[in-house]
Design an enzyme around this catalytic site. Structure first.
Site, PDB file in Angstrom:
ATOM      1  N   ASP A   7      -2.656   0.460  -5.569  1.00 40.76           N
ATOM      2  CA  ASP A   7      -1.693  -0.123  -4.645  1.00 40.76           C
ATOM      3  C   ASP A   7      -1.173  -1.394  -5.309  1.00 40.76           C
ATOM      4  O   ASP A   7      -1.795  -1.946  -6.219  1.00 40.76           O
ATOM      5  CB  ASP A   7      -2.387  -0.439  -3.317  1.00 40.76           C
ATOM      6  CG  ASP A   7      -1.458  -1.112  -2.332  1.00 40.76           C
ATOM      7  OD1 ASP A   7      -0.345  -0.610  -2.127  1.00 40.76           O
ATOM      8  OD2 ASP A   7      -1.842  -2.158  -1.773  1.00 40.76           O
ATOM      9  N   ASP A   9       1.037  -4.317  -3.475  1.00 39.27           N
ATOM     10  CA  ASP A   9       1.103  -5.551  -2.691  1.00 39.27           C
ATOM     11  C   ASP A   9      -0.253  -5.951  -2.129  1.00 39.27           C
ATOM     12  O   ASP A   9      -0.956  -5.137  -1.520  1.00 39.27           O
ATOM     13  CB  ASP A   9       2.107  -5.374  -1.549  1.00 39.27           C
ATOM     14  CG  ASP A   9       3.504  -5.113  -2.079  1.00 39.27           C
ATOM     15  OD1 ASP A   9       3.947  -5.866  -2.965  1.00 39.27           O
ATOM     16  OD2 ASP A   9       4.150  -4.147  -1.622  1.00 39.27           O
TER      17      ASP A   9
END
Length: 221
Positions: A7, A9
């Site tokens: 991932d 953010d």
């Protein structure tokens, strides 16, 4: 095959690129502060709470792309990278990505944030493969709409499987898989891989990781 997924953010980044892009445009007067700032914060709070309506958010986030030329957007993005993104990339995150690139067969960043915002960030990490929400384009210019399935929650699994299929890889052929994430919104994909890793997790993901015996790490300096 050894597959590593990250991932972006609040995982590889010590912040949220989607949120920061909107703030960047607000600070430059491209977006009206009074209209957009409160909505940007509200959507971010909903994301963290796991209550985000992804289509409502994408309408908010992608519409501004359609109001400016790609040349202008690319120019702003270069400044955005320098001012907002590079300062929130920590060495621990770079080291983890570099190690994965050496040891894994396939490494990708998989993110709900749209590919216009995130492709240059993936390049900054040296990651060739990006699976992201795709903004619709017409003649190289953005329309303000989303193209296909948003890369969010279960949509990440849909987009990942389609991406693997394009490379002639079936999920069953993935011997080992890792997914690093901070967010409760990524629980569907975290539960799908053989090695889920919680990274500076939100409270919901932290509790789930502890109950499930998943590793919990920090990439913050």
């Amino acid at each position: 095959m050894r597959l590593v997924l990250f991932d972006l953010d609040n995982t590889l980044l010590s912040g949220d690129s989607d949120f920061e892009w909107a703030q960047f445009l607000i600070e430059r007067g491209v977006l009206d502060r009074e209209v957009y700032e409160a909505r940007n914060q509200a959507f971010y709070d909903q994301y963290k709470a796991g209550t985000l309506d992804i289509h409502e958010f994408l309408d908010f986030q992608l519409k501004p792309l359609s109001r400016h030329t790609r040349t202008q957007l690319d120019s702003w993005h270069g400044q955005f990278m320098r001012e907002k993104i590079l300062p929130i990339i920590n060495q621990k995150a770079r080291d983890l990505v570099d190690r994965s690139l050496r040891e894994a067969d396939l490494v990708a960043i998989i993110t709900a944030t749209n590919s216009f915002v995130t492709m240059p960030i993936a390049r900054a990490f040296g990651v060739e493969h990006l699976i992201a929400t795709e903004p619709e384009q017409n003649g190289g210019e953005f329309t303000g709409k989303v193209d296909g399935t948003p890369c969010f929650r279960e949509g990440k699994i849909t987009r990942l499987e389609a991406w693997l299929k394009q490379r002639g890889v079936d999920w069953g052929g993935v011997k080992e898989s890792w997914f690093y994430s901070d967010s409760l919104n990524d629980l569907p994909l975290l539960e799908r891989v053989s090695n889920p890793v919680a990274v500076d997790p939100d409270p919901t993901l932290k509790a789930h990781a502890e109950n499930s015996g998943w590793p919990i790490i920090s990439l913050r300096n």
